[in-house]
Write an enzyme that holds these catalytic residues in place. Sequence first.
Site, short mmCIF file in Angstrom:
data_model
loop_
_atom_site.label_atom_id
_atom_site.label_comp_id
_atom_site.label_asym_id
_atom_site.label_seq_id
_atom_site.Cartn_x
_atom_site.Cartn_y
_atom_site.Cartn_z
N ASN A 145 0.88 -1.24 0.03
CA ASN A 145 0.17 -0.05 0.03
C ASN A 145 0.79 1.16 0.04
O ASN A 145 0.25 2.17 -0.38
CB ASN A 145 -1.01 0.04 1.27
CG ASN A 145 -1.71 1.29 1.43
OD1 ASN A 145 -2.45 1.62 0.62
ND2 ASN A 145 -1.39 2.09 2.42
N GLN A 205 -8.47 5.26 1.11
CA GLN A 205 -7.56 4.64 -0.07
C GLN A 205 -6.73 5.36 -0.70
O GLN A 205 -6.05 4.84 -1.58
CB GLN A 205 -8.48 3.76 -0.85
CG GLN A 205 -9.42 2.68 -0.21
CD GLN A 205 -10.58 1.84 -0.89
OE1 GLN A 205 -10.78 2.14 -2.12
NE2 GLN A 205 -10.59 0.56 -0.40
N ASP A 214 1.73 7.09 0.30
CA ASP A 214 0.87 6.22 -0.32
C ASP A 214 0.94 6.05 -1.63
O ASP A 214 0.83 6.79 -2.46
CB ASP A 214 -0.72 6.82 0.25
CG ASP A 214 -1.50 6.01 -0.15
OD1 ASP A 214 -1.90 4.98 0.78
OD2 ASP A 214 -2.52 6.02 -1.08
N ASP A 244 -0.58 -6.50 3.81
CA ASP A 244 -0.81 -5.44 4.90
C ASP A 244 -1.70 -4.15 4.46
O ASP A 244 -1.58 -4.02 3.34
CB ASP A 244 0.52 -5.10 5.27
CG ASP A 244 0.58 -4.11 6.23
OD1 ASP A 244 0.32 -4.36 7.50
OD2 ASP A 244 0.80 -2.90 5.94
N HIS A 248 -6.76 -0.06 2.24
CA HIS A 248 -6.45 1.14 2.12
C HIS A 248 -5.80 1.02 0.59
O HIS A 248 -5.50 2.02 0.10
CB HIS A 248 -5.14 1.63 3.02
CG HIS A 248 -5.38 1.87 4.32
ND1 HIS A 248 -5.95 2.95 4.71
CD2 HIS A 248 -5.45 1.07 5.46
CE1 HIS A 248 -6.32 2.88 6.01
NE2 HIS A 248 -5.88 1.64 6.46
N GLU A 276 -5.68 -7.81 5.24
CA GLU A 276 -5.84 -7.40 6.55
C GLU A 276 -6.94 -6.04 6.28
O GLU A 276 -6.64 -5.10 5.74
CB GLU A 276 -4.53 -6.42 6.94
CG GLU A 276 -4.88 -6.01 8.06
CD GLU A 276 -3.54 -4.91 8.69
OE1 GLU A 276 -3.50 -4.80 9.95
OE2 GLU A 276 -2.61 -4.25 7.65
#
Length: 515
Positions: A145, A205, A214, A244, A248, A276
């Site tokens: 992510n 996200q 990000d 992980d 997001h 997750e």
Amino acid sequence: MQRARVPRRLPPLAPLLAAGALVLGGSAAAAALLPGGTAGAAPPAAADLNPSDVTANLWEWNWPSVARACTEHLGPAGYGAVQVAPPAESVSLAGTSEGAHPWWEVYQPVSYGLTSRLGTRDEFAAMVTACHDAGVRVYVDAVINHMAGHDNTVNTTYGGSAFDPQGFSYPAVPYGYGDFHHANDGYCNDDDAGIDDWNDKSEVQNCELVALSDLKTQSGYVRGKIAGYLNDLIGLGVDGFRVDAAKHIDQDDFAAIKGALNDTTAEGRPPYIAQEIFPGASNPELQAAAFTRNGDVLGFAYAMGIKTQFQNGTLSNLEGIPSWSLEAASSQTYAMVTNHDTERDGSTLSYKNGGDYTLANYFLLAYPYGRPAVFDGFAWSSRGQSPPADARGFVTDADCASGWQCITRSTGITGMVGWRNATASATAVSDFTATARDVIGFSRGSLGWIGLNDSAGPSTASYATGLADGVYCDVITGGTGPGGCAGTAVTVSGGTATVTIPAGGAVAIHAGARR
């Protein structure tokens, strides 16, 4: 100042056991035991891997230690997989507010190279080979992510790759400024680029999780780099991924990444995926059910519910699990008692809970919900504390007598791994009996029976076991041995057994462990 991988503002937890239905079982057990398996599907030519759905989560163990664990313990015990910590090169932080080299370094990658605080690329590859030779699949904790925190004030790394955190530059990938989300960039509509509204799908996200840079997964280039990293791992033999911070990543973006992945080398099937998706959002688009089209999800609500019943001494309430509202059906859940995040935030049990933790893991392995993962990390006294490591932060070999948790190799847990494997084809619970609020027993068809006692004294009672008449060996205390039972012998007559379950203990028997 460096910050741990803990959100600045966690979303409020929605009611986890509200209205909703839990679907138990579903597919044939033989198919369910194999990652990616479907009922009736003929498996391809495959490596000789254990047909078990049980994973040992050896969190932040270095690669030589994982290899030894597979060879000496996990393979012989019948584990189907081992989960390992993120292998990508990460930041190396000699000084933070949480001490030198906190555990969360590995969740701040700087490249997709495989020189990390857990070992070298060659050591990682050797570990995968050793685990496969022992019959154990390897699942990798994949951080895709984000990259490192852009608030890092140093740029030291474990593999020597250069990066510029403030400039969003990662030349070893390479990623540059345009490969990340930024404040008010048309994706992250927020002035500081951080997540403030945990129910806003676009913000969750497309904005930054605790200042972690990000990645712009809308970009085909970025998705290609992520898929290239995962395919590199698959090429080394990796069999699946714990993704992980999957909450997001936009579901369509991850579907595109997943669609670019190769089949596994050992079994010729798509890699197993466990995502997750931390609970708490009221927006259905951010709840676990919205992500299951891309793979399984971690069973947070199940773990939290288990904690409640074992801490309250209300094991009798576990009969009601089919009415709990959990993240997903059994066939789509990566179940657990704890993991590295939840043991630190206190939302689940941990090794610090002693007997309750051990009993809960026995229950995890006995009850037919999800694909169970048994956790072994390291002892800690502060939330960000480093695993045992040398002065440079490189993690030292796991030593069960000094700083590391090793419940995965204990007599009782290895016995219960065998018990679960032996009862796999019985996908439902039978004869659930509560002789007290904190003492229960149940069977898995005619294949196995378990009793658990969470009280302060021994409990003796008669139980319907579902088993044929005979003398069985309790796997918690050693199972079978030369010439008989290595542990406690249990006699079944007329399908019933009178069993004394020790205080804070358990007794488990199955059809494959008879005297």
